[in-house]
Design an enzyme around this catalytic site. Structure first.
Site, PDB file in Angstrom:
ATOM      1  N   HIS A  89     -13.619  35.894  14.415  1.00  0.00           N
ATOM      2  CA  HIS A  89     -13.134  37.089  15.102  1.00  0.00           C
ATOM      3  C   HIS A  89     -14.246  38.126  15.292  1.00  0.00           C
ATOM      4  CE1 HIS A  89     -13.325  39.411  11.380  1.00  0.00           C
ATOM      5  NE2 HIS A  89     -12.817  38.343  10.778  1.00  0.00           N
TER       6      HIS A  89
ATOM      7  N   ASP B 243      -7.369  -0.785  -7.044  1.00  0.00           N
ATOM      8  CA  ASP B 243      -7.388  -2.184  -6.615  1.00  0.00           C
ATOM      9  C   ASP B 243      -7.176  -3.118  -7.803  1.00  0.00           C
ATOM     10  OD1 ASP B 243      -8.188  -4.377  -4.589  1.00  0.00           O
ATOM     11  OD2 ASP B 243      -9.622  -4.660  -6.220  1.00  0.00           O
TER      12      ASP B 243
ATOM     13  N   GLU C 193       0.836  -1.212   0.000  1.00  0.00           N
ATOM     14  CA  GLU C 193       0.000   0.000   0.000  1.00  0.00           C
ATOM     15  C   GLU C 193       0.864   1.252   0.000  1.00  0.00           C
ATOM     16  OE1 GLU C 193      -3.824  -1.897   2.406  1.00  0.00           O
ATOM     17  OE2 GLU C 193      -2.155  -0.965   3.508  1.00  0.00           O
TER      18      GLU C 193
ATOM     19  N   GLU D 218      -7.636  34.129   6.443  1.00  0.00           N
ATOM     20  CA  GLU D 218      -8.765  34.285   5.533  1.00  0.00           C
ATOM     21  C   GLU D 218      -8.303  34.174   4.084  1.00  0.00           C
ATOM     22  OE1 GLU D 218     -11.595  33.769   4.553  1.00  0.00           O
ATOM     23  OE2 GLU D 218     -12.840  35.200   5.654  1.00  0.00           O
TER      24      GLU D 218
ATOM     25  N   ASP E  31      -8.106   3.212   0.553  1.00  0.00           N
ATOM     26  CA  ASP E  31      -8.947   2.455   1.482  1.00  0.00           C
ATOM     27  C   ASP E  31      -8.137   1.854   2.623  1.00  0.00           C
ATOM     28  OD1 ASP E  31      -7.999  -0.257   0.708  1.00  0.00           O
ATOM     29  OD2 ASP E  31      -9.034   0.151  -1.169  1.00  0.00           O
TER      30      ASP E  31
END
Length: 388
Positions: A190, A124, A50, A268, A75
Protein backbone atom coordinates in the site's frame (compact mmCIF):
# COMPACT_ATOMS: atom_id res chain seq x y z
CA UNK A 1 0.43 -19.66 22.41
CA UNK A 2 -0.91 -21.58 19.40
CA UNK A 3 0.98 -24.82 18.83
CA UNK A 4 2.21 -25.87 15.40
CA UNK A 5 2.32 -29.52 14.35
CA UNK A 6 3.78 -31.22 11.30
CA UNK A 7 1.80 -34.20 10.02
CA UNK A 8 3.60 -36.54 7.62
CA UNK A 9 1.33 -39.15 6.04
CA UNK A 10 1.51 -41.85 3.39
CA UNK A 11 -0.41 -44.82 2.11
CA UNK A 12 0.26 -47.70 -0.23
CA UNK A 13 -1.32 -50.62 -2.04
CA UNK A 14 0.49 -53.75 -3.19
CA UNK A 15 -1.30 -54.20 -6.49
CA UNK A 16 -3.22 -50.88 -6.76
CA UNK A 17 -5.80 -52.00 -5.94
CA UNK A 18 -4.53 -54.65 -3.59
CA UNK A 19 -3.62 -55.18 0.08
CA UNK A 20 -3.27 -51.63 1.42
CA UNK A 21 -2.24 -49.71 4.50
CA UNK A 22 -1.37 -46.24 5.71
CA UNK A 23 1.00 -44.56 8.14
CA UNK A 24 1.13 -41.11 9.70
CA UNK A 25 3.28 -39.31 12.23
CA UNK A 26 2.69 -36.08 14.16
CA UNK A 27 5.77 -34.03 14.99
CA UNK A 28 6.36 -30.98 17.15
CA UNK A 29 8.01 -27.69 16.22
CA UNK A 30 11.47 -29.19 16.72
CA UNK A 31 10.81 -32.27 14.59
CA UNK A 32 10.30 -34.58 17.57
CA UNK A 33 7.79 -37.40 17.17
CA UNK A 34 4.63 -36.92 19.23
CA UNK A 35 2.45 -39.71 17.89
CA UNK A 36 2.54 -42.47 15.27
CA UNK A 37 -0.41 -44.27 13.73
CA UNK A 38 -0.74 -46.95 11.05
CA UNK A 39 -3.34 -49.46 9.93
CA UNK A 40 -3.89 -52.26 7.43
CA UNK A 41 -7.12 -51.40 5.57
CA UNK A 42 -7.59 -54.46 3.35
CA UNK A 43 -8.14 -54.22 -0.42
CA UNK A 44 -7.86 -50.61 -1.66
CA UNK A 45 -6.05 -48.30 -4.09
CA UNK A 46 -2.96 -46.23 -3.39
CA UNK A 47 -5.00 -43.01 -3.40
CA UNK A 48 -7.57 -44.30 -0.92
CA UNK A 49 -4.75 -45.43 1.38
CA UNK A 50 -3.05 -42.02 1.09
CA UNK A 51 -6.26 -40.20 1.99
CA UNK A 52 -6.86 -42.52 4.93
CA UNK A 53 -3.30 -41.83 6.11
CA UNK A 54 -4.00 -38.09 5.93
CA UNK A 55 -7.22 -38.47 7.93
CA UNK A 56 -5.50 -40.57 10.58
CA UNK A 57 -2.65 -38.06 10.89
CA UNK A 58 -5.04 -35.11 11.23
CA UNK A 59 -7.11 -36.96 13.83
CA UNK A 60 -3.97 -37.77 15.81
CA UNK A 61 -2.94 -34.10 15.74
CA UNK A 62 -6.46 -33.02 16.72
CA UNK A 63 -6.39 -35.35 19.71
CA UNK A 64 -3.18 -33.66 20.88
CA UNK A 65 -4.48 -30.10 20.44
CA UNK A 66 -7.68 -29.20 18.55
CA UNK A 67 -6.59 -25.54 18.37
CA UNK A 68 -3.20 -26.21 16.76
CA UNK A 69 -2.00 -25.06 13.36
CA UNK A 70 -1.07 -28.03 11.18
CA UNK A 71 1.35 -28.33 8.29
CA UNK A 72 0.74 -31.51 6.28
CA UNK A 73 3.67 -32.92 4.30
CA UNK A 74 2.96 -35.71 1.80
CA UNK A 75 4.62 -37.14 -1.29
CA UNK A 76 1.21 -37.62 -2.94
CA UNK A 77 0.85 -34.78 -5.44
CA UNK A 78 -2.78 -35.75 -5.96
CA UNK A 79 -3.77 -35.41 -2.31
CA UNK A 80 -1.79 -32.19 -1.76
CA UNK A 81 -3.22 -30.47 -4.83
CA UNK A 82 -6.78 -31.62 -4.18
CA UNK A 83 -6.72 -30.67 -0.50
CA UNK A 84 -5.16 -27.29 -1.38
CA UNK A 85 -8.08 -26.66 -3.75
CA UNK A 86 -5.99 -26.43 -6.91
CA UNK A 87 -7.20 -29.73 -8.44
CA UNK A 88 -10.78 -30.94 -8.67
CA UNK A 89 -11.74 -34.19 -6.94
CA UNK A 90 -13.32 -36.25 -9.71
CA UNK A 91 -13.14 -39.81 -8.36
CA UNK A 92 -16.20 -40.74 -6.26
CA UNK A 93 -14.07 -42.69 -3.78
CA UNK A 94 -11.97 -39.61 -3.02
CA UNK A 95 -14.70 -37.04 -2.39
CA UNK A 96 -16.02 -38.35 0.96
CA UNK A 97 -12.46 -38.90 2.19
CA UNK A 98 -11.47 -35.32 1.31
CA UNK A 99 -14.61 -34.00 3.00
CA UNK A 100 -13.80 -35.99 6.13
CA UNK A 101 -10.23 -34.63 6.18
CA UNK A 102 -11.46 -31.05 5.73
CA UNK A 103 -13.81 -31.35 8.70
CA UNK A 104 -11.25 -32.39 11.33
CA UNK A 105 -9.75 -28.93 11.95
CA UNK A 106 -11.42 -25.51 11.50
CA UNK A 107 -11.00 -23.87 8.08
CA UNK A 108 -7.64 -22.18 7.69
CA UNK A 109 -5.88 -24.31 10.31
CA UNK A 110 -4.24 -26.78 7.92
CA UNK A 111 -1.82 -26.14 5.05
CA UNK A 112 -0.39 -28.66 2.59
CA UNK A 113 3.09 -29.16 1.16
CA UNK A 114 4.33 -31.68 -1.39
CA UNK A 115 7.65 -33.33 -0.53
CA UNK A 116 9.75 -35.93 -2.37
CA UNK A 117 9.29 -39.53 -1.25
CA UNK A 118 12.80 -39.49 0.24
CA UNK A 119 11.61 -36.85 2.71
CA UNK A 120 8.60 -38.93 3.75
CA UNK A 121 10.41 -42.10 4.88
CA UNK A 122 8.93 -42.17 8.38
CA UNK A 123 5.29 -42.32 7.19
CA UNK A 124 6.23 -44.61 4.29
CA UNK A 125 7.78 -47.13 6.67
CA UNK A 126 4.75 -46.99 8.95
CA UNK A 127 2.48 -47.76 5.97
CA UNK A 128 4.68 -50.70 4.98
CA UNK A 129 4.69 -52.00 8.55
CA UNK A 130 0.88 -51.90 8.46
CA UNK A 131 0.79 -53.81 5.16
CA UNK A 132 3.31 -56.37 6.45
CA UNK A 133 1.17 -56.87 9.55
CA UNK A 134 -1.94 -57.34 7.37
CA UNK A 135 -0.14 -59.95 5.28
CA UNK A 136 0.55 -61.88 8.49
CA UNK A 137 -3.10 -61.63 9.52
CA UNK A 138 -2.41 -59.05 12.22
CA UNK A 139 -2.80 -55.32 12.82
CA UNK A 140 0.05 -52.85 13.29
CA UNK A 141 1.21 -52.32 16.90
CA UNK A 142 2.90 -49.08 17.94
CA UNK A 143 5.13 -50.82 20.45
CA UNK A 144 6.69 -53.01 17.78
CA UNK A 145 7.34 -50.23 15.26
CA UNK A 146 10.88 -49.44 14.12
CA UNK A 147 9.79 -46.93 11.46
CA UNK A 148 11.30 -43.86 13.14
CA UNK A 149 14.63 -45.58 13.67
CA UNK A 150 14.78 -46.92 10.10
CA UNK A 151 13.72 -43.58 8.58
CA UNK A 152 16.63 -41.75 10.20
CA UNK A 153 17.13 -37.99 10.36
CA UNK A 154 16.23 -37.49 6.69
CA UNK A 155 12.56 -37.88 7.55
CA UNK A 156 12.59 -34.86 9.83
CA UNK A 157 11.47 -31.49 8.43
CA UNK A 158 14.35 -29.86 6.59
CA UNK A 159 13.22 -26.52 7.98
CA UNK A 160 11.15 -25.42 10.96
CA UNK A 161 7.40 -25.90 10.78
CA UNK A 162 6.95 -22.15 10.82
CA UNK A 163 7.81 -22.25 7.10
CA UNK A 164 4.31 -23.11 6.00
CA UNK A 165 3.52 -24.43 2.56
CA UNK A 166 6.60 -23.38 0.58
CA UNK A 167 6.94 -24.38 -3.04
CA UNK A 168 7.77 -28.10 -3.45
CA UNK A 169 11.38 -29.15 -3.78
CA UNK A 170 11.20 -29.78 -7.52
CA UNK A 171 13.32 -28.49 -10.44
CA UNK A 172 13.08 -24.74 -10.98
CA UNK A 173 10.34 -23.90 -13.45
CA UNK A 174 12.79 -22.28 -15.83
CA UNK A 175 14.65 -25.59 -16.24
CA UNK A 176 11.62 -27.83 -16.60
CA UNK A 177 9.29 -28.63 -19.48
CA UNK A 178 6.74 -26.02 -20.58
CA UNK A 179 4.03 -26.12 -17.91
CA UNK A 180 1.71 -23.61 -19.55
CA UNK A 181 0.56 -20.23 -18.32
CA UNK A 182 1.39 -19.70 -14.64
CA UNK A 183 -0.81 -17.97 -12.12
CA UNK A 184 0.98 -14.71 -11.36
CA UNK A 185 0.50 -12.77 -8.14
CA UNK A 186 1.56 -9.14 -8.45
CA UNK A 187 2.26 -7.96 -4.91
CA UNK A 188 1.61 -4.28 -4.20
CA UNK A 189 2.46 -2.77 -0.86
CA UNK A 190 0.00 0.00 0.00
CA UNK A 191 0.95 3.67 -0.27
CA UNK A 192 2.30 5.71 2.61
CA UNK A 193 0.31 6.66 5.71
CA UNK A 194 1.32 9.23 8.31
CA UNK A 195 3.10 6.42 10.20
CA UNK A 196 5.17 5.14 7.27
CA UNK A 197 7.91 7.81 7.12
CA UNK A 198 8.38 7.53 10.89
CA UNK A 199 8.83 3.73 10.55
CA UNK A 200 6.26 2.97 13.25
CA UNK A 201 4.69 -0.44 13.80
CA UNK A 202 1.39 -0.29 11.93
CA UNK A 203 -0.41 -3.61 11.94
CA UNK A 204 -3.92 -4.95 12.35
CA UNK A 205 -4.24 -5.22 16.11
CA UNK A 206 -7.15 -3.90 18.13
CA UNK A 207 -4.97 -1.07 19.39
CA UNK A 208 -4.04 -0.03 15.85
CA UNK A 209 -5.55 3.09 14.32
CA UNK A 210 -6.05 1.63 10.81
CA UNK A 211 -4.62 4.80 9.25
CA UNK A 212 -5.69 6.14 5.88
CA UNK A 213 -3.31 7.08 3.09
CA UNK A 214 -1.46 10.32 3.52
CA UNK A 215 -1.41 12.89 0.65
CA UNK A 216 1.90 11.36 -0.43
CA UNK A 217 0.37 7.90 -0.24
CA UNK A 218 -2.55 8.91 -2.44
CA UNK A 219 -0.12 10.21 -5.07
CA UNK A 220 1.76 6.93 -4.90
CA UNK A 221 -1.47 4.99 -5.37
CA UNK A 222 -2.33 7.01 -8.45
CA UNK A 223 1.18 6.53 -9.85
CA UNK A 224 1.13 2.77 -9.45
CA UNK A 225 -2.40 2.65 -10.86
CA UNK A 226 -1.25 4.47 -13.99
CA UNK A 227 1.71 2.11 -14.35
CA UNK A 228 -0.42 -1.02 -14.01
CA UNK A 229 -2.99 0.35 -16.44
CA UNK A 230 -0.23 0.92 -18.98
CA UNK A 231 0.98 -2.66 -18.59
CA UNK A 232 -2.54 -4.03 -19.00
CA UNK A 233 -1.82 -7.43 -17.49
CA UNK A 234 -3.80 -7.42 -14.22
CA UNK A 235 -7.06 -9.39 -14.46
CA UNK A 236 -8.29 -9.31 -10.85
CA UNK A 237 -7.61 -7.44 -7.61
CA UNK A 238 -7.61 -8.83 -4.07
CA UNK A 239 -6.83 -6.61 -1.08
CA UNK A 240 -6.32 -6.60 2.66
CA UNK A 241 -9.34 -5.29 4.58
CA UNK A 242 -7.31 -2.47 6.18
CA UNK A 243 -8.04 1.08 5.02
CA UNK A 244 -4.65 1.87 3.52
CA UNK A 245 -4.87 -1.17 1.24
CA UNK A 246 -8.51 -0.62 0.35
CA UNK A 247 -7.73 2.97 -0.69
CA UNK A 248 -4.70 1.90 -2.73
CA UNK A 249 -6.68 -0.90 -4.37
CA UNK A 250 -9.56 1.47 -5.18
CA UNK A 251 -7.21 3.78 -7.06
CA UNK A 252 -5.95 0.89 -9.19
CA UNK A 253 -9.43 -0.60 -9.67
CA UNK A 254 -10.76 2.74 -10.95
CA UNK A 255 -8.06 2.80 -13.64
CA UNK A 256 -8.48 -0.84 -14.64
CA UNK A 257 -12.27 -1.06 -14.41
CA UNK A 258 -12.09 -4.00 -12.00
CA UNK A 259 -13.77 -4.83 -8.69
CA UNK A 260 -11.80 -5.33 -5.48
CA UNK A 261 -12.18 -8.58 -3.58
CA UNK A 262 -11.19 -8.51 0.12
CA UNK A 263 -9.30 -11.33 1.86
CA UNK A 264 -8.72 -11.25 5.62
CA UNK A 265 -5.64 -13.42 5.21
CA UNK A 266 -3.79 -10.51 3.56
CA UNK A 267 -3.97 -8.17 6.57
CA UNK A 268 -0.81 -7.01 8.29
CA UNK A 269 0.61 -8.63 11.43
CA UNK A 270 -1.02 -7.84 14.76
CA UNK A 271 1.87 -6.12 16.56
CA UNK A 272 0.13 -6.11 19.95
CA UNK A 273 1.38 -3.45 22.36
CA UNK A 274 3.95 -2.25 19.80
CA UNK A 275 1.31 -0.73 17.53
CA UNK A 276 2.21 2.91 16.82
CA UNK A 277 5.71 2.65 18.34
CA UNK A 278 9.00 3.04 16.54
CA UNK A 279 11.45 0.17 16.71
CA UNK A 280 13.59 2.17 19.16
CA UNK A 281 10.60 2.84 21.41
CA UNK A 282 9.60 -0.83 21.42
CA UNK A 283 13.18 -1.83 22.24
CA UNK A 284 13.30 0.66 25.12
CA UNK A 285 9.96 -0.40 26.63
CA UNK A 286 9.97 -4.15 25.88
CA UNK A 287 13.60 -5.18 25.31
CA UNK A 288 13.20 -8.86 26.21
CA UNK A 289 10.04 -9.36 24.18
CA UNK A 290 11.53 -7.64 21.16
CA UNK A 291 14.72 -9.70 21.36
CA UNK A 292 12.68 -12.92 21.54
CA UNK A 293 10.57 -11.82 18.55
CA UNK A 294 13.65 -11.15 16.47
CA UNK A 295 15.15 -14.51 17.42
CA UNK A 296 12.19 -16.84 16.81
CA UNK A 297 9.29 -16.95 14.31
CA UNK A 298 7.18 -18.52 17.07
CA UNK A 299 7.51 -15.51 19.42
CA UNK A 300 4.68 -13.01 19.65
CA UNK A 301 4.90 -9.25 20.21
CA UNK A 302 4.08 -7.90 23.66
CA UNK A 303 0.40 -8.05 24.50
CA UNK A 304 -0.61 -11.08 22.49
CA UNK A 305 0.04 -10.05 18.90
CA UNK A 306 0.81 -12.52 16.10
CA UNK A 307 4.00 -14.50 15.61
CA UNK A 308 5.56 -14.65 12.16
CA UNK A 309 4.70 -18.38 12.10
CA UNK A 310 1.01 -17.56 12.56
CA UNK A 311 1.13 -14.87 9.89
CA UNK A 312 2.88 -17.24 7.49
CA UNK A 313 0.16 -19.83 8.00
CA UNK A 314 -2.76 -17.51 7.23
CA UNK A 315 -0.92 -15.92 4.29
CA UNK A 316 -0.22 -19.38 2.84
CA UNK A 317 -3.89 -20.31 3.23
CA UNK A 318 -4.96 -17.06 1.50
CA UNK A 319 -2.43 -17.68 -1.26
CA UNK A 320 -3.73 -21.18 -1.93
CA UNK A 321 -7.34 -19.97 -2.10
CA UNK A 322 -6.39 -17.20 -4.53
CA UNK A 323 -4.38 -19.58 -6.73
CA UNK A 324 -7.34 -21.94 -6.90
CA UNK A 325 -9.81 -19.17 -7.73
CA UNK A 326 -7.69 -17.41 -10.35
CA UNK A 327 -5.77 -20.25 -12.01
CA UNK A 328 -3.61 -19.15 -14.98
CA UNK A 329 -4.48 -15.47 -14.46
CA UNK A 330 -2.59 -12.40 -13.24
CA UNK A 331 -3.90 -11.13 -9.91
CA UNK A 332 -2.92 -7.97 -8.03
CA UNK A 333 -2.69 -8.46 -4.25
CA UNK A 334 -2.75 -5.15 -2.40
CA UNK A 335 -1.32 -5.89 1.01
CA UNK A 336 1.39 -5.06 3.56
CA UNK A 337 5.08 -5.50 4.29
CA UNK A 338 4.88 -8.81 6.17
CA UNK A 339 2.49 -10.62 3.80
CA UNK A 340 4.51 -9.57 0.73
CA UNK A 341 7.81 -10.63 2.30
CA UNK A 342 6.22 -13.88 3.48
CA UNK A 343 4.96 -14.76 0.00
CA UNK A 344 8.44 -14.06 -1.40
CA UNK A 345 10.08 -16.10 1.37
CA UNK A 346 7.82 -19.08 0.83
CA UNK A 347 8.32 -18.95 -2.93
CA UNK A 348 12.09 -19.04 -2.45
CA UNK A 349 12.05 -21.60 0.36
CA UNK A 350 14.03 -19.08 2.41
CA UNK A 351 14.32 -19.23 6.24
CA UNK A 352 12.22 -16.98 8.49
CA UNK A 353 15.13 -14.63 9.20
CA UNK A 354 15.07 -13.60 5.54
CA UNK A 355 12.09 -11.37 6.43
CA UNK A 356 14.56 -8.98 8.06
CA UNK A 357 16.78 -8.92 4.96
CA UNK A 358 14.35 -7.57 2.37
CA UNK A 359 13.68 -3.93 1.60
CA UNK A 360 10.08 -3.19 0.69
CA UNK A 361 9.14 0.41 -0.08
CA UNK A 362 5.65 1.92 0.11
CA UNK A 363 3.72 1.39 -3.15
CA UNK A 364 6.38 -1.00 -4.46
CA UNK A 365 5.63 -3.92 -6.77
CA UNK A 366 6.85 -7.50 -6.52
CA UNK A 367 5.66 -10.57 -8.42
CA UNK A 368 5.66 -14.36 -8.03
CA UNK A 369 4.58 -16.84 -10.72
CA UNK A 370 3.13 -20.22 -9.68
CA UNK A 371 3.25 -23.19 -12.07
CA UNK A 372 1.17 -26.32 -12.52
CA UNK A 373 3.78 -28.53 -10.86
CA UNK A 374 3.61 -26.49 -7.64
CA UNK A 375 6.81 -24.58 -8.33
CA UNK A 376 7.09 -20.83 -7.78
CA UNK A 377 9.34 -18.30 -9.49
CA UNK A 378 10.14 -14.85 -8.08
CA UNK A 379 9.84 -12.42 -11.01
CA UNK A 380 10.13 -8.99 -9.35
CA UNK A 381 11.00 -7.50 -5.97
CA UNK A 382 10.51 -3.95 -4.64
CA UNK A 383 10.08 -2.23 -8.02
CA UNK A 384 9.53 1.51 -7.51
CA UNK A 385 10.26 2.78 -11.04
CA UNK A 386 6.70 4.08 -11.33
CA UNK A 387 7.30 6.44 -8.39
CA UNK A 388 10.32 8.18 -9.94
Amino acid sequence: MTRTFVVEADGGSRGNPGPAGYGAVVKDADGGTLRETAEYIGHATNNVAEYKGLIAGLRAAHALDPDALVRVRMDSKLVVEQMSGRWKIKHPDMRPLATEAQGIFPPGSVSYEWIPRAKNKHADRLANEAMDAGKAGKQWEAGASTAELEAGPEAEPDSGPEQLAPAPAAPAAGWAADLGTPTTLVLLRHGETALTPEKRFSGSGASGTDPELSPAGRKQAEAVAASLAARGTVQAIVASPLRRCQETAAAVAARLGLDVRTDEGLRETDFGAWEGLTFAEARERYPEDLAAWLASPEARPTGGGESFAEVAHRVAVARDKILARYANRTVLLVTHVTPVKTLVRLALGAPPESLFRMELSAASLSAVAYYADGNASLRLLNDTAHLR
